[in-house]
Design a protein around this motif. Structure first.
Motif, mmCIF file in Angstrom:
data_model
loop_
_atom_site.group_PDB
_atom_site.id
_atom_site.type_symbol
_atom_site.label_atom_id
_atom_site.label_comp_id
_atom_site.label_asym_id
_atom_site.label_seq_id
_atom_site.Cartn_x
_atom_site.Cartn_y
_atom_site.Cartn_z
ATOM 1 N N GLY A 29 -11.676 1.144 2.342
ATOM 2 C CA GLY A 29 -9.870 1.822 2.020
ATOM 3 C C GLY A 29 -8.622 1.429 2.968
ATOM 4 O O GLY A 29 -7.366 0.521 1.765
ATOM 5 N N ALA A 30 -8.571 0.922 4.231
ATOM 6 C CA ALA A 30 -7.308 -0.199 4.322
ATOM 7 C C ALA A 30 -7.769 -1.604 3.808
ATOM 8 O O ALA A 30 -6.488 -1.820 3.800
ATOM 9 N N ALA A 31 -8.816 -2.030 4.284
ATOM 10 C CA ALA A 31 -8.275 -3.150 3.125
ATOM 11 C C ALA A 31 -7.968 -3.298 2.114
ATOM 12 O O ALA A 31 -7.859 -4.214 1.619
ATOM 13 N N VAL A 32 -8.282 -2.485 0.935
ATOM 14 C CA VAL A 32 -8.331 -2.297 -0.134
ATOM 15 C C VAL A 32 -7.270 -1.747 -0.195
ATOM 16 O O VAL A 32 -5.537 -2.611 -1.434
ATOM 17 N N GLY A 33 -6.485 -1.158 0.708
ATOM 18 C CA GLY A 33 -4.996 -1.208 0.389
ATOM 19 C C GLY A 33 -4.000 -2.491 1.031
ATOM 20 O O GLY A 33 -2.646 -2.508 0.278
ATOM 21 N N TRP A 34 -4.585 -2.854 1.591
ATOM 22 C CA TRP A 34 -4.234 -4.233 1.998
ATOM 23 C C TRP A 34 -3.728 -4.969 1.606
ATOM 24 O O TRP A 34 -2.811 -6.268 0.943
ATOM 25 N N CYS A 35 -4.385 -5.027 0.474
ATOM 26 C CA CYS A 35 -5.098 -6.368 -0.862
ATOM 27 C C CYS A 35 -3.998 -5.662 -1.871
ATOM 28 O O CYS A 35 -3.469 -6.495 -2.165
ATOM 29 N N ALA A 36 -3.832 -4.369 -1.948
ATOM 30 C CA ALA A 36 -2.505 -4.247 -2.931
ATOM 31 C C ALA A 36 -1.320 -3.663 -2.266
ATOM 32 O O ALA A 36 -0.812 -5.122 -2.964
ATOM 33 N N VAL A 37 -0.646 -4.675 -1.199
ATOM 34 C CA VAL A 37 -0.160 -5.171 0.122
ATOM 35 C C VAL A 37 0.472 -6.392 -0.386
ATOM 36 O O VAL A 37 1.552 -6.819 -1.310
ATOM 37 N N ALA A 38 -1.404 -6.981 -0.185
ATOM 38 C CA ALA A 38 -0.705 -8.781 -0.698
ATOM 39 C C ALA A 38 -0.242 -8.797 -1.860
ATOM 40 O O ALA A 38 0.422 -10.086 -2.271
ATOM 41 N N VAL A 39 -0.489 -8.031 -3.116
ATOM 42 C CA VAL A 39 -0.568 -8.654 -4.433
ATOM 43 C C VAL A 39 1.307 -8.576 -4.225
ATOM 44 O O VAL A 39 1.646 -8.936 -4.912
ATOM 45 N N VAL A 40 1.461 -7.484 -3.778
ATOM 46 C CA VAL A 40 3.006 -7.006 -3.993
ATOM 47 C C VAL A 40 4.088 -7.956 -3.372
ATOM 48 O O VAL A 40 4.684 -8.515 -4.013
ATOM 49 N N VAL A 41 3.412 -8.642 -2.464
ATOM 50 C CA VAL A 41 4.414 -9.087 -1.246
ATOM 51 C C VAL A 41 4.340 -10.832 -2.252
ATOM 52 O O VAL A 41 5.144 -11.693 -2.171
ATOM 53 N N THR A 42 2.926 -11.051 -2.355
ATOM 54 C CA THR A 42 2.344 -12.361 -3.326
ATOM 55 C C THR A 42 3.440 -12.085 -4.423
ATOM 56 O O THR A 42 4.594 -13.304 -4.991
ATOM 57 N N SER A 43 3.731 -11.736 -5.787
ATOM 58 C CA SER A 43 4.587 -11.036 -6.211
ATOM 59 C C SER A 43 6.202 -11.974 -5.804
ATOM 60 O O SER A 43 7.106 -12.590 -6.161
ATOM 61 N N ALA A 44 6.202 -10.961 -5.164
ATOM 62 C CA ALA A 44 7.744 -11.116 -4.131
ATOM 63 C C ALA A 44 8.281 -12.548 -4.031
ATOM 64 O O ALA A 44 8.856 -13.060 -3.912
ATOM 65 N N VAL A 45 6.959 -12.797 -3.332
ATOM 66 C CA VAL A 45 6.796 -14.489 -2.727
ATOM 67 C C VAL A 45 7.554 -15.664 -3.837
ATOM 68 O O VAL A 45 8.421 -16.167 -4.249
ATOM 69 N N VAL A 46 6.531 -15.271 -4.887
ATOM 70 C CA VAL A 46 6.973 -15.796 -5.619
ATOM 71 C C VAL A 46 7.840 -15.846 -6.591
ATOM 72 O O VAL A 46 8.391 -16.905 -7.676
ATOM 73 N N GLY A 47 8.464 -14.921 -6.847
ATOM 74 C CA GLY A 47 10.110 -14.348 -6.977
ATOM 75 C C GLY A 47 10.963 -15.155 -6.676
ATOM 76 O O GLY A 47 12.454 -15.941 -7.042
#
Length: 460
Positions: A384-402
């Motif tokens: 669960g922690a791994a999947v949750g932090w993967c979701a965080v990584a998706v949001v952060v990646t989107s922020a970095v791209v922007g």
């Protein structure tokens, strides 16, 4: 001591919300770039300004294009009271501030779903970090309704604890529903504020939810009445269902990871659909995981945000007759500009992912409380922690791209206002034309992509 601790917690939470709102407003303003921030966009210099000049400050509930625009008209009215040369800057800054206020509210209202404050801050910051936002929808009142749509589910689902809080929330509900008709998609979430019935009231209904419910239903009803009573021109084309789904993958979904819609199409042409489908599967897996392990309130909000993301995309394409061959992309399609509906849909989708991240991390840490489902064991907690932090990584990646292009190259984002025309530099010539002809009532000032008629009495 307990009262003092409660007051301290409330003050800290309030300061945190203010800080989040300021950061979102500043980042949103910075991402616009100086030219776009000084350029009047679409209805801001057209319908909204024209009706403000003609009707005065009584234009707030004037329908346009089949629905009401309360908050945008308030911002336009406020900007028009300033010296006319500041109109464009006031609109851009005012719009960014409204988004900042919405972000601060999300930070506060999402606490009943996402506990850790850093994850709530990330969720609240989504409007400022979305890669496609500066292209068209950010920094203008004509598109403020999309950001208020992303606020709506949190307003409707929140369980207020005092009459003062519910009164303030009812005001926000009125502003949201009288600005964006598609808030009707989130009306079922009002049930989350009523049920389950709180034990402290002996199982009786919690009437604190009544004001928001009445206001939300009333505002939505007003939008429906206006929409049904407004004549509409039939759409010129009907998109194919396969193109609608393919377009959703190419623009809203992959727009979370790339700031250029053309880059996505070129990648599909070069490497096949896998490059577009894999990110969509990752996002879907994260959302499903949050729905499986999250508490009832979190499940419904994740589902509502993700479902509304697709619904907004579909409704926009069919209502406006957007018929693009996304299912069979060509090099010509790679040159097409991203639709503003893609940014609106992506805003809801990224909010759903950010919510899922908070739900998964909270569940894995075992801090979700007794209503958050079964406590995870060692292996489940790790997964669960791994999947949750993967979701965080998706949001952060989107922020970095922007934001990365501006940080690294000091380059401004692609924007439909990037080339101007800036508002203020045109006013001296407009004023001179008014002074040269005493019978002239208005002077034309160019805007993007239309133009504005500015009264000469304001220019002379």
């Amino acid at each position: 001591m307990q009262h003092r601790g409660t007051v301290r917690t409330t003050v800290v939470a309030g300061l945190g919300a203010v800080l989040v709102g300021l950061v979102v407003a500043v980042v949103g303003w910075w991402r616009l770039g100086p030219v776009a921030a000084r350029t009047v966009w679409a209805e801001d210099g057209g319908v909204f300004l024209r009706e403000r000049v003609a009707d005065g400050p009584w234009d707030l509930l004037q329908p346009y294009a089949g629905y009401l625009h309360l908050v945008p008209r308030i911002v336009v009215d406020a900007a028009w009271t300033l010296p006319v040369e500041r109109y464009a800057l006031a609109l851009s800054l005012g719009s960014c501030c409204v988004v900042g206020v919405a972000a601060a509210l999300v930070f506060v209202l999402a606490r009943q779903v996402v506990g850790p404050w850093p994850l709530r801050a990330l969720l609240a910051a989504v409007p400022a970090l979305l890669p496609l936002a500066p292209y068209e929808i950010a920094g203008n009142t004509a598109n403020l309704h999309w950001f208020l749509l992303a606020l709506a589910p949190w307003v409707f689902a929140y369980r207020a604890r005092s009459w003062r809080a519910t009164a303030g929330l009812a005001v926000v509900a009125a502003a949201v529903t009288l600005t964006e008709p598609q808030t009707v998609l989130f009306l079922p979430l009002l049930l989350l504020a009523w049920f389950p019935r709180p034990a402290r009231r002996g199982g009786r209904p919690d009437l604190l939810a009544l004001p928001v419910t009445v206001v939300a239903l009333g505002g939505a009803a007003a939008q429906v009445v206006v929409s049904l009573s407004t004549p509409r021109t039939p759409a010129s084309a009907t998109p194919r269902p396969l193109d609608v789904v393919a377009g959703f993958l190419l623009q809203p979904v992959n727009g979370l990871f790339r700031s250029s819609a053309g880059d996505v199409v070129r990648s599909v042409l070069a490497h096949g659909w896998g490059v577009a489908v894999v990110p969509a599967l990752v996002v879907a897996a994260l959302l499903v995981a949050a729905v499986v392990v999250g508490p009832t309130r979190a499940r419904w909000i994740v589902v509502a945000l993700a479902g509304a993301s697709f619904a907004v995309w579909v409704a926009a394409l069919y209502a406006n007759g957007v018929d693009s061959p996304w299912a069979t992309p060509t090099p010509v399609l790679a040159a097409a500009r991203p639709l503003r509906y893609a940014a609106a849909s992506g805003l809801l989708l990224l909010s759903s992912v950010a919510t899922a991240a908070g739900v998964l991390v909270t569940w894995a840490d075992g801090r979700g409380g007794p209503r958050s489902g079964p406590r995870p064991g060692g292996t489940a907690r790790l997964v669960g922690a791994a999947v949750g932090w993967c979701a965080v990584a998706v949001v952060v990646t989107s922020a970095v791209v922007g934001t990365a292009p501006q940080l690294l190259d000091h380059a401004q984002p692609a924007s439909r206002r990037a080339a101007g025309p800036e508002w203020a530099p045109q006013l001296p010539a407009a004023a001179a034309a008014c002074r040269a002809d005493p019978d002239l009532d208005v002077a034309r000032v160019r805007t993007a992509p239309w133009g504005a008629s500015v009264p000469c009495e304001r220019l002379r």
